[in-house]
Design an enzyme around this catalytic site. Structure first.
Site, PDB file in Angstrom:
ATOM      1  N   GLY A   1       0.859  -1.141  -0.085  1.00 54.43           N
ATOM      2  CA  GLY A   1       0.009  -0.031  -0.046  1.00 54.43           C
ATOM      3  C   GLY A   1       0.902   1.241   0.051  1.00 54.43           C
ATOM      4  N   LYS A   2       0.170   2.369  -0.555  1.00 54.79           N
ATOM      5  CA  LYS A   2       1.086   3.416  -0.638  1.00 54.79           C
ATOM      6  C   LYS A   2       0.178   4.714  -0.888  1.00 54.79           C
ATOM      7  CE  LYS A   2       5.315   5.092  -3.325  1.00 54.79           C
ATOM      8  NZ  LYS A   2       6.036   4.648  -4.564  1.00 54.79           N
TER       9      LYS A   2
ATOM     10  N   SER B   1      -0.234   9.579   0.318  1.00 49.02           N
ATOM     11  CA  SER B   1       0.299  10.723   0.605  1.00 49.02           C
ATOM     12  C   SER B   1       1.259  10.562   2.194  1.00 49.02           C
ATOM     13  CB  SER B   1      -0.252  11.973   0.735  1.00 49.02           C
ATOM     14  OG  SER B   1      -1.632  11.507   1.569  1.00 49.02           O
TER      15      SER B   1
ATOM     16  N   LYS C   1       3.620   4.437   3.486  1.00 45.28           N
ATOM     17  CA  LYS C   1       3.455   3.237   2.630  1.00 45.28           C
ATOM     18  C   LYS C   1       3.246   2.307   3.781  1.00 45.28           C
ATOM     19  CE  LYS C   1       7.412   3.564   0.811  1.00 45.28           C
ATOM     20  NZ  LYS C   1       8.700   3.513  -0.249  1.00 45.28           N
TER      21      LYS C   1
ATOM     22  N   ASP D   1     -15.465   6.321   9.304  1.00 48.45           N
ATOM     23  CA  ASP D   1     -15.227   6.107   7.746  1.00 48.45           C
ATOM     24  C   ASP D   1     -15.258   4.781   7.467  1.00 48.45           C
ATOM     25  OD1 ASP D   1     -14.164   6.980   5.624  1.00 48.45           O
ATOM     26  OD2 ASP D   1     -11.988   6.536   5.888  1.00 48.45           O
TER      27      ASP D   1
ATOM     28  N   LYS E   1     -16.649   1.997   5.157  1.00 45.34           N
ATOM     29  CA  LYS E   1     -16.980   1.751   3.918  1.00 45.34           C
ATOM     30  C   LYS E   1     -15.929   0.494   3.386  1.00 45.34           C
ATOM     31  CE  LYS E   1     -12.760   4.816   2.788  1.00 45.34           C
ATOM     32  NZ  LYS E   1     -12.516   6.169   2.044  1.00 45.34           N
TER      33      LYS E   1
ATOM     34  N   ASN F   1     -12.287  -0.035   3.707  1.00 45.27           N
ATOM     35  CA  ASN F   1     -11.674   0.049   4.947  1.00 45.27           C
ATOM     36  C   ASN F   1     -12.164  -1.430   5.810  1.00 45.27           C
ATOM     37  OD1 ASN F   1     -10.393   2.245   4.874  1.00 45.27           O
ATOM     38  ND2 ASN F   1     -11.999   3.437   6.008  1.00 45.27           N
TER      39      ASN F   1
END
Length: 457
Positions: free
Chosen positions: A138-139, A141, A144, A254, A256, A259
């Protein structure tokens, strides 16, 4: 008056030894009546009887399924406390505050002894050098996520790496430390668990469970919609996870498909606590921050006048609707149009939605948060979940309806190749040293999970 029996401990626990006993008043299940009962705490269960001396209990609470044991915030009930189990939360009152506090103490000690054993091990200190980097998974802003292997045990974990400089420059210090605090205090079968956290001069590290069955979003996109049986199963596991967070004073904010991960056995695992808000312990506590994902925002978030834990149950309703139909209930590609629909459009159902599912969705997607179905005890008793044995579900003894195609806990085949094709590295673009004066912002970040918890992974 509570009576306590104290006996010497011998080799191996005696399951029949009475640890604590006395009269307490318990709230009934369906009719909300309060009855005085005789309670007996033994090695692994808390039983309650109609009268002292009765041979057969009216009910048994198994300590290996008990979550929170805490003082109740119900103002009208003096000397009250709560015992949470997967099937329901028991509301109980004692005769005095001292009696209540004694029950909370002995129940907590006995529960923890049962779950953790009698021989806690010394926590270990870990750092980057204790892990082999395997794959980038995963990566973003923030930094990572790397699949790693702990060198001494061979255990596979997910290492979330964050740039301190990025966190400081984007005023994310408080949110990041809050995420660590939340991860540190939760431990639940359907929530991703934090095993270690540590730091270097320029980075923060979370060592989390590696969950490799793929995002729920990925599976839903591929299959368009799920069967009602499958939605019921996932929904029930999510109910238990949300209940645990809320009892910990945390709003998730959050919920969804992105997630929600599937384990390699097919169970739900809720992850990413970056938008969580902690410290909301009272039912009336509220927060005002506008955050979340547009498709799942509750009307009160859009109104901007403050909101409480009810927002998670609106998002839960939106998620159930999406799993049953393929799209969230008020979806539009135009975000402002979607907000308009969330605020006022009538909820519509495709013909294949069953009456029980429709009933539950209408109660969860109630626009008035005061009228919305937001009590997990009532949600569990809704006809939609009639087939669920909550105790067995919590213990993962009900077979999942779908098993992801993965070969063991190190398999990355369900993870986007855009990540796994890139070589794993701790280096991040644009990173630079943090000013020494800012290091104090991250004091106390280091954490090691209870060793018994680590052994259960």
């Amino acid at each position: 008056m509570t009576q306590t029996t104290v006996t010497p401990q011998s080799n191996g626990a005696n399951n029949t030894t009475i640890k604590h006993e006395g009269f307490l008043t318990k709230e009934g299940g369906g009719f909300k009546s309060w009855k005085r009962r005789w309670f007996i705490l033994r090695h692994d269960d808390l039983s309650y009887f109609k009268s002292k001396g009765d041979a057969a209990p009216l009910g048994v609470i198994h300590l290996n399924t008990v979550g929170h044991i805490k003082t109740s915030d119900r103002k009208k009930k003096l000397h009250g406390f709560e015992v949470q189990t997967p099937s329901r939360t028991y509301f109980i009152t004692a005769d005095t505050d001292a009696d209540r506090n004694k029950w909370i103490d002995v129940l907590t000690v006995q529960r923890d002894l049962l779950l953790n054993g009698n021989k806690p091990k010394k926590p270990e200190k870990v750092g980057v050098h204790d892990f082999d980097l395997l794959n980038l998974v995963g990566k973003g802003s923030f930094g990572k996520v790397i699949q790693v292997r702990k060198k001494d045990t061979g255990e596979i974990y997910a290492m979330k790496v964050l740039s301190k400089k990025h966190i400081v420059e984007h005023n994310e210090v408080e949110h990041t430390l809050s995420e660590r605090n939340i991860l540190q205090k939760i431990n639940h079968p359907f929530l991703v668990n934090l095993n270690y956290s540590f730091q270097t001069e320029d980075k923060l590290y979370f060592i989390l469970d590696f969950v490799n069955g793929g995002e729920l979003f990925y599976h839903l996109q591929r299959e368009k919609r799920f069967s009602e049986e499958r939605v019921r199963y996932y929904g029930a596991e999510i109910v238990l996870a949300l209940e645990h967070l809320h009892l910990s004073g945390v709003i998730y904010r959050d919920l969804k498909p992105e997630n929600l991960l599937l384990t390699n056995e097919g169970h739900i695992c809720m992850t990413d606590f970056g938008l969580c808000k902690e410290g909301l312990n009272s039912p009336t506590d509220k927060t005002v921050t506008f955050c979340g994902t547009p498709e799942y925002l509750a009307p009160e978030v859009l109104q901007g006048n403050g909101y409480g834990k009810q927002v998670d149950w609106w998002s839960f309703g939106s998620l159930l609707y999406e799993m049953l139909t393929g799209l969230p209930p008020f979806y539009s590609q135009d975000v402002q149009e979607m907000y308009r629909k969330i605020m006022g459009e009538r909820l519509a159902f495709p013909g294949h939605i069953s009456p029980d599912a429709r009933s539950l969705l209408e109660m969860l997607l109630e626009r008035d948060p005061e009228k919305r179905l937001a009590d997990p005890n009532i949600i569990k008793r809704h006809p939609f979940f009639k087939a669920i044995d909550w105790e067995l579900l919590f213990q993962k003894k009900i077979p999942p309806p779908f098993i992801p195609v993965v070969k063991g806990n190190a398999d990355t085949s369900q993870i986007d190749p855009v990540f796994t094709d890139e070589a794993p590295s701790l280096t991040m673009a644009g990173e630079s040293a943090l000013h020494p004066s800012q290091q104090k912002d991250f004091e106390g970040f280091t954490y090691v999970a209870d060793p018994e918890h680590l052994m259960k992974q």
